[in-house]
Design an enzyme around this catalytic site. Sequence first.
Site, PDB file in Angstrom:
ATOM      1  N   ASP A 192      34.344 -35.813 -15.827  1.00 44.83           N
ATOM      2  CA  ASP A 192      33.218 -36.678 -16.198  1.00 44.83           C
ATOM      3  C   ASP A 192      31.995 -36.448 -15.315  1.00 44.83           C
ATOM      4  O   ASP A 192      31.452 -37.383 -14.723  1.00 44.83           O
ATOM      5  CB  ASP A 192      33.632 -38.155 -16.120  1.00 44.83           C
ATOM      6  CG  ASP A 192      34.920 -38.445 -16.861  1.00 44.83           C
ATOM      7  OD1 ASP A 192      35.102 -37.892 -17.956  1.00 44.83           O
ATOM      8  OD2 ASP A 192      35.746 -39.220 -16.348  1.00 44.83           O
ATOM      9  N   GLU A 215      31.846 -42.575 -26.458  1.00 44.74           N
ATOM     10  CA  GLU A 215      31.955 -43.023 -25.060  1.00 44.74           C
ATOM     11  C   GLU A 215      31.009 -42.214 -24.190  1.00 44.74           C
ATOM     12  O   GLU A 215      30.186 -41.443 -24.684  1.00 44.74           O
ATOM     13  CB  GLU A 215      33.402 -42.834 -24.584  1.00 44.74           C
ATOM     14  CG  GLU A 215      33.898 -41.396 -24.702  1.00 44.74           C
ATOM     15  CD  GLU A 215      35.374 -41.242 -24.412  1.00 44.74           C
ATOM     16  OE1 GLU A 215      35.985 -42.186 -23.883  1.00 44.74           O
ATOM     17  OE2 GLU A 215      35.927 -40.168 -24.726  1.00 44.74           O
TER      18      GLU A 215
END
Length: 505
Positions: free
Chosen positions: A20, A189
Amino acid sequence: MTYTDPMTYTNPILNADWSDPDVVRVGDDFYLTASSFGRVPGLPLLHSRDLVNWTLVGHALERLEPGAEFAAPRHDCGVWAPSLRHHDDRFWIFWGDPDQGIFQVNAPGIRGPWTRPHLVKAGKGLIDPCPLWDDETGEAYLVHAWAKSRSGIKNRLTGHRMHPDGTSLLDEGKVIVDGDRIPGWFTLEGPKLYRHDGWFWILAPAGGVETGWQGAFRSRGFFGPYEEQIVLEQRDTDVNGPHQGGWVRTPSGEDWFLHFQQKGAYGRVVHLQPMRWGTDGWPVLGDEGAPVAVHRKPDLPEQSAAAPATDDDFPGGRFGRQWQWTANPQDGWATQHSGDGLRLACVRSADAHDLRKLPHVLTQRLPGTPSAVEVDLTLHGEEPGARAGLAVLGDAFGWIGLQRGADGEVHLVHRFAEAVAEKERDADHPRLAPEGRARLRIEIGAGARCRFFYDIGEGPTPSGPVFAATPWRWVGALLGLFALAPAGPGHAGAASFTRFRITPL
């Protein structure tokens, strides 16, 4: 001999589990942070001058709170996808803890000192937050996603007005993008929020980490309505699910996008994609929307080849920044001293036969290319059952090391446990290690298939069958060093590790 063009780079640029990623430029320097979940210290901080070569310069989070909840490993909890920004002469990192809410820390420089975590919004399932300080209006905003496992909500992005000091939100929030209303979209997301060319932009992935895509959303107003496009997807490349990352602009005006690719036991490796703005005003990533494998380097000053450190001689008993505990550490697990080498206490544990449950395992990321891992080990613990070793950790684990037997002798042991097993068992027969020391080696081949070796004075010897490394949930497999002893009273001694090396195969 392989020829490498010095004017190009090859993806992935970070070939290990830097999950991420988000990136920011300050002056001529680029900085990157990544998820760290339940490992400590958390929020790694990387630096580069050319977007290709990166070094690890520190961490922004010393411990996870509340401490009692992270006294044992929680590999799918803690620090989920962070956002890194620079505003008002300070660095800011926002992240979501799926069980607690949205936090932030900030610092005057990338090396700190970083503030203690501040809870911006409490709640279950609040993840992937990203702030924006809008220089055009003076307003501040925040967008976040949702974890269905905690909230029952997913596939939505919620927006808030935020206090300019970054400490609180000014409204209850509004769903600004509903993925359920976009045909074919799911698991939306990881939003990153920007301002460009009079638009509010949200770069956000969907479709899941294994097979999804990267989307872009734009609106004239922060609260919408937003229109969307897919701007990066696998197509006919080998890059499955190009997913979640950040946009950055160089001083010369070039645009680049860093994102991750899920690679099983190797975790989430980081790719660098060229980016430009099309004639229709939408971003174009990679090669017309497909990931690139090799590309011209960014127009930036040349930087020497660099990568986050892996090797360690443990000077004075101290370990390098590349190491993280599997939970909040306690005093006494590692001892500083006047020489070189890592001295780990044989911590007593009721879970001595399951490394997955132990907080005192010192870990670093599994390398993403075929590599050999070596370390020298001496077991000092006199307690029967005291043991120490080198491990590959995931849902399944394997380790090789030394153990003190009931007869007082030290044995070379090799053990493993399948993902469904509650305790380890022998992968090979124990052997006497008369000197109480061994050189341990793991060769990691294609597909994260690991072969274990030992040397107790007679040369390198293979041990047991090949072990296929496995990830944990959200986390790639880890290399680990540990020392432990069965539960009981008093000190159980220690083990020393020296000359830790990772070399290409």
